[in-house]
Write a protein that holds these residues in place. Structure first.
Motif, short mmCIF file in Angstrom:
data_model
loop_
_atom_site.label_atom_id
_atom_site.label_comp_id
_atom_site.label_asym_id
_atom_site.label_seq_id
_atom_site.Cartn_x
_atom_site.Cartn_y
_atom_site.Cartn_z
N THR A 52 44.48 48.42 40.67
CA THR A 52 44.55 48.03 39.15
C THR A 52 45.42 47.21 38.65
O THR A 52 45.78 47.00 37.31
N LYS A 53 45.55 46.09 39.53
CA LYS A 53 46.61 45.49 39.11
C LYS A 53 46.32 44.39 37.82
O LYS A 53 45.23 44.24 37.64
N GLY A 54 47.30 44.04 36.31
CA GLY A 54 45.67 43.63 35.30
C GLY A 54 44.98 44.16 34.41
O GLY A 54 44.87 44.04 33.76
N PHE A 55 45.46 45.59 34.90
CA PHE A 55 44.76 46.51 34.16
C PHE A 55 45.39 47.63 33.36
O PHE A 55 46.21 47.47 34.21
N GLU A 56 45.15 48.49 32.10
CA GLU A 56 45.63 48.93 31.83
C GLU A 56 45.73 50.37 31.24
O GLU A 56 44.00 50.34 31.36
N ALA A 57 45.80 51.31 31.73
CA ALA A 57 45.48 52.95 31.25
C ALA A 57 44.74 53.33 29.89
O ALA A 57 45.14 52.86 29.39
N ALA A 58 43.79 53.85 29.73
CA ALA A 58 42.82 54.21 28.78
C ALA A 58 43.34 55.58 28.13
O ALA A 58 42.99 56.79 28.55
N GLY A 59 43.52 55.73 27.03
CA GLY A 59 43.04 56.89 26.29
C GLY A 59 44.04 58.45 27.06
O GLY A 59 45.41 58.21 27.43
N GLU A 60 43.33 59.63 27.03
CA GLU A 60 44.09 60.25 28.09
C GLU A 60 44.27 59.93 29.37
O GLU A 60 45.64 61.20 30.03
N ALA A 79 42.49 57.58 53.16
CA ALA A 79 41.22 57.14 53.30
C ALA A 79 41.24 56.32 51.60
O ALA A 79 42.20 56.77 50.86
N SER A 80 40.36 55.61 51.62
CA SER A 80 40.51 54.66 50.92
C SER A 80 38.75 54.24 50.63
O SER A 80 38.45 53.48 51.74
N HIS A 81 38.16 54.14 49.10
CA HIS A 81 37.10 53.29 49.42
C HIS A 81 36.88 52.70 48.07
O HIS A 81 36.71 52.79 47.26
N HIS A 82 36.58 51.06 47.81
CA HIS A 82 36.02 50.64 46.63
C HIS A 82 34.93 50.63 46.63
O HIS A 82 34.00 49.60 47.31
N GLU A 83 34.56 51.25 45.45
CA GLU A 83 32.50 50.33 45.31
C GLU A 83 32.15 49.72 43.83
O GLU A 83 33.19 50.73 42.81
N GLY A 84 31.67 48.85 43.41
CA GLY A 84 32.17 48.66 42.71
C GLY A 84 33.16 48.74 41.14
O GLY A 84 34.38 47.84 41.85
N ASP A 85 33.15 48.97 39.59
CA ASP A 85 34.43 49.32 39.55
C ASP A 85 34.36 50.67 39.67
O ASP A 85 36.16 51.43 38.80
N SER A 86 34.87 51.55 40.48
CA SER A 86 35.59 52.59 40.85
C SER A 86 36.29 52.81 42.70
O SER A 86 35.71 51.83 43.33
N SER A 87 37.17 52.97 42.33
CA SER A 87 37.51 53.44 43.43
C SER A 87 37.98 54.64 44.60
O SER A 87 38.26 55.40 42.21
N PHE A 88 38.45 54.52 45.30
CA PHE A 88 38.65 56.38 45.71
C PHE A 88 39.56 56.49 46.83
O PHE A 88 39.51 55.90 47.89
N ALA A 112 38.36 54.95 37.20
CA ALA A 112 36.83 53.66 37.06
C ALA A 112 37.64 52.59 36.34
O ALA A 112 38.23 52.74 34.79
N ARG A 113 37.27 50.98 36.58
CA ARG A 113 37.68 50.12 35.83
C ARG A 113 36.59 50.26 34.79
O ARG A 113 35.16 49.53 34.98
N ASN A 114 37.11 49.26 33.90
CA ASN A 114 36.56 48.54 32.62
C ASN A 114 36.73 46.91 32.69
O ASN A 114 37.89 46.83 31.93
N PRO A 115 36.07 45.85 33.31
CA PRO A 115 36.58 44.72 33.31
C PRO A 115 36.74 44.07 31.59
O PRO A 115 37.50 43.35 31.74
N MET A 116 35.50 44.61 31.29
CA MET A 116 35.27 43.74 29.59
C MET A 116 37.05 43.96 29.13
O MET A 116 37.30 43.33 28.33
N TRP A 117 37.40 45.34 28.71
CA TRP A 117 38.17 45.99 28.14
C TRP A 117 39.69 45.39 28.70
O TRP A 117 41.25 45.44 28.99
N ARG A 118 39.83 45.43 29.98
CA ARG A 118 40.95 45.84 31.02
C ARG A 118 42.02 46.74 31.38
O ARG A 118 42.78 46.78 31.03
N THR A 119 41.11 47.62 30.77
CA THR A 119 41.66 49.25 31.49
C THR A 119 40.86 49.85 32.05
O THR A 119 39.80 49.67 32.78
N PHE A 120 41.39 51.10 32.36
CA PHE A 120 41.21 52.13 34.01
C PHE A 120 41.27 53.24 33.45
O PHE A 120 42.13 54.01 32.74
N ASP A 121 40.09 54.31 34.11
CA ASP A 121 40.51 55.27 33.72
C ASP A 121 40.79 55.92 35.22
O ASP A 121 40.36 55.46 36.19
N PHE A 122 41.23 56.86 35.12
CA PHE A 122 42.21 57.99 35.98
C PHE A 122 41.88 59.60 35.78
O PHE A 122 42.32 59.99 34.89
#
Length: 273
Positions: A52-60, A79-88, A112-122
């Motif tokens: 999430t470096k360079g991203f900001e938390a979105a909304g709630e 354990a972790s896994h990254h797939e597309g714009d999601s990290s687990f 879940a990251r949003n590359p366009m807006w540089r935000t993420f949901d958590f």
């Protein structure tokens, strides 16, 4: 977050994740540096582990994230896994030992990251078993095989039944509803989960109790399932433990262990559960 200056009991529950997870499995590989992206680390850093470096938390997400990060130093990445714009990720939370008795010490985390807006949901969930944390992540798009701990980081199931039950739990998002759970990290070192099973084969006993117990001396764990007609019957059995779990229909199939490693450290009296 616990006060580091407060007095803590000498006996009882243990907060040191070293009693659960071998340092060797997470140590930096020879020839690598602290900044090497291939190094494995026990230390959890949110921005690095969940990209999430360079991203900001979105909304709630902001409020949930603030509460979550209060205990960031207490988390260990299992354990972790990254797939597309999601990290687990599956985390161990050592601060749970100082929380209300019975508090689960495992966290499932989804970003879940949003590359366009540089935000993420958590979002996150506190769960009593690794397989249930994995199930929560699978329901959010993580491939079941991608979030399993590597064999060298997992203790061995004591028998095929334990492996099969873990596999079923991990790969069955939507089948079960978690009703109640309890983690005992001061003996007898077990976690239990009461769940409602929607599978047709469980119609006569839809309330299921799963009990995970660790044998620190043998370096193994067992997972067992019992079937009950309702929640009251399940709770009565849990309170009184009159005998073996009532039998439940089981799905036996090959699987892989989900449990994090718990070899006994020098002087340790036992695992957390």
């Amino acid at each position: 977050m616990p006060d580091p200056d407060s007095s803590r009991p000498e006996e009882g529950r243990q907060s040191d994740p070293g009693t659960l997870f071998p340092v060797a499995d997470y140590a930096r590989a020879a020839g690598t540096t602290e900044d090497d992206p291939q190094q494995s680390s026990r230390k959890f850093v949110f921005t690095r582990a969940l990209r999430t470096k360079g991203f900001e938390a979105a909304g709630e997400t902001t409020d949930r994230l603030h509460t979550f990060l209060l205990n960031e130093p207490e988390y260990t990445l299992l354990a972790s896994h990254h797939e597309g714009d999601s990290s687990f990720a599956v985390l161990f939370d050592s601060s749970a030992t100082w929380d209300i008795p019975g508090t689960a010490d495992l966290l499932a985390v989804h970003v879940a990251r949003n590359p366009m807006w540089r935000t993420f949901d958590f979002d996150r969930a506190r769960l009593p078993m690794v397989a249930l944390a994995q199930q929560w992540l699978v329901a959010r798009g993580c491939p079941p095989e991608a979030i399993v701990l590597r064999p060298e980081r997992a203790t061995q199931p004591a028998d095929p039944e334990s492996t099969a039950l873990e596999t079923r739990l991990r790969t069955s998002p939507g089948r079960y509803t978690l009703l109640d759970h309890y983690t005992d990290d001061g003996g007898p070192f077990e976690s239990w989960a009461m769940m409602r099973d929607t599978h047709p084969e469980s119609a006569d006993a839809p309330v299921r109790v799963f009990i995970e117990s660790a044998d620190i001396g043998a370096g193994t764990y067992t997972l067992r399932e019992g079937g009950f007609t309702d929640e009251d019957a399940a709770q009565e059995w849990l309170d009184e433990r009159p005998g073996p779990l009532p039998p439940a229909l089981r799905t036996s199939r090959p699987g892989t262990a989900s449990r994090p490693a718990m070899p006994p450290p020098p002087g340790a009296s036992g695992p957390r559960r």
